[in-house]
Scaffold this active site. Structure first.
Site, PDB file in Angstrom:
ATOM      1  N   GLY A  90       0.799  -1.298   0.048  1.00  0.00           N
ATOM      2  CA  GLY A  90      -0.099  -0.002   0.023  1.00  0.00           C
ATOM      3  C   GLY A  90       0.972   1.217   0.000  1.00  0.00           C
ATOM      4  N   SER A 122       5.654  -5.519  -1.691  1.00  0.00           N
ATOM      5  CA  SER A 122       5.748  -4.189  -1.872  1.00  0.00           C
ATOM      6  C   SER A 122       6.059  -3.341  -0.857  1.00  0.00           C
ATOM      7  CB  SER A 122       4.173  -3.545  -2.439  1.00  0.00           C
ATOM      8  OG  SER A 122       4.225  -2.446  -2.895  1.00  0.00           O
ATOM      9  N   ALA A 123       5.222  -2.545  -0.226  1.00  0.00           N
ATOM     10  CA  ALA A 123       5.440  -1.577   1.124  1.00  0.00           C
ATOM     11  C   ALA A 123       6.183  -2.741   2.097  1.00  0.00           C
ATOM     12  CB  ALA A 123       4.315  -0.834   1.385  1.00  0.00           C
ATOM     13  N   HIS A 159       8.293  -3.522  -7.796  1.00  0.00           N
ATOM     14  CA  HIS A 159       7.412  -3.184  -9.011  1.00  0.00           C
ATOM     15  C   HIS A 159       8.483  -2.603  -9.993  1.00  0.00           C
ATOM     16  CE1 HIS A 159       3.576  -3.508  -6.702  1.00  0.00           C
ATOM     17  NE2 HIS A 159       4.233  -2.436  -6.021  1.00  0.00           N
ATOM     18  N   GLU A 194       8.066  -7.074 -11.025  1.00  0.00           N
ATOM     19  CA  GLU A 194       6.734  -7.973 -10.620  1.00  0.00           C
ATOM     20  C   GLU A 194       6.782  -9.523 -11.058  1.00  0.00           C
ATOM     21  OE1 GLU A 194       3.484  -5.490 -11.841  1.00  0.00           O
ATOM     22  OE2 GLU A 194       3.595  -4.252 -10.177  1.00  0.00           O
TER      23      GLU A 194
END
Length: 236
Positions: A90, A122-123, A159, A194
């Site tokens: 997020g 991700s985060a 990403h 990704e």
């Protein structure tokens, strides 16, 4: 020995949520973990309850229970008692701010160093690094400091993209990373594309996925490494 599964992204185009990494998550947690502590603080446009439910549905299919840290009166105690720690993606800036507010960074690092499995995407992968500085998202809040957990000594850019979209004239991701390296000459940056993830187990760091990762270091030509390569040098 630390056990880390650091995933670039949660969802590939046309797939269900957390579909592509689900088998790796299952193998990574194994049979000893029954419940994982989930940190949903990166959610901005939806609630922590919704995030917990979304992740919990996928993990329940794999045989694991998820409980969000926001449900505990004492978040630090929740980390200290966790069987496994899962940090969702997020907005990294909000995630880091709330982790600093709750004083979770050192507690998570300590637990992972004790052998508690850690999964992030991700985060959630970003905060395993020494710093916030190689995230892609907007600084929507003051993060109260750029230091993160530092469970790995290198930075991840999740990403990672090789080029800009057609018609876009701004800097490429590689140019942005080169700017970071100019100001942080001593550290490696891994461009994690990704559909891929890093796994640290038994003291060995490896890449999982069909795509290569791009490794950057100040003053050196970037290199492409694959799941056939040993990436443990990044941990030194």
């Amino acid at each position: 020995m630390m056990q880390l599964l650091l995933i670039s992204n949660s969802t590939m185009p046309g797939e269900a949520y957390l579909d592509y990494p689900k088998h790796e998550i299952k193998k990574f947690l194994g049979d000893s973990v029954k419940r994982a502590l989930f940190i949903p603080y990166a959610a901005v446009t939806f609630s922590f309850d919704e995030y917990e439910q979304k992740v919990g549905e996928r993990f329940s299919e794999l045989g694991f229970e998820i409980k969000g840290i926001h449900r505990y009166d004492d978040p630090v105690k929740a980390v200290r008692e966790a069987e496994a720690i899962v940090v969702g993606g997020g907005n990294t800036w909000q995630l880091v701010r709330m982790m600093h507010e709750q004083n979770l960074m050192p507690e998570i690092k300590k637990r992972v160093e004790e052998g508690v499995p850690y999964i992030g995407w991700s985060a959630g992968s970003n905060v395993a690094c020494p710093y916030l500085k190689t995230t892609n998202d907007m600084p929507i809040v003051d993060p109260l400091g750029f230091d993160c957990c530092g469970m790995i000594p290198f930075q991840i850019n999740p990403h990672y993209l090789d080029a800009n979209p057609e018609g876009h004239g701004g800097e490429t991701r590689e140019q942005r990373i080169e700017e970071f390296l100019e100001a942080n000459k001593e550290i490696f940056v891994a461009g994690l594309r990704e559909g891929t993830m890093f796994k640290l187990a038994d003291g060995k760091l490896s890449l999982i996925g069909s795509r290569s990762c791009r490794i950057f270091k100040h003053g050196e030509v970037p290199v492409e490494l694959t799941e056939k390569d040993d990436l443990t040098f990044l941990m030194k």
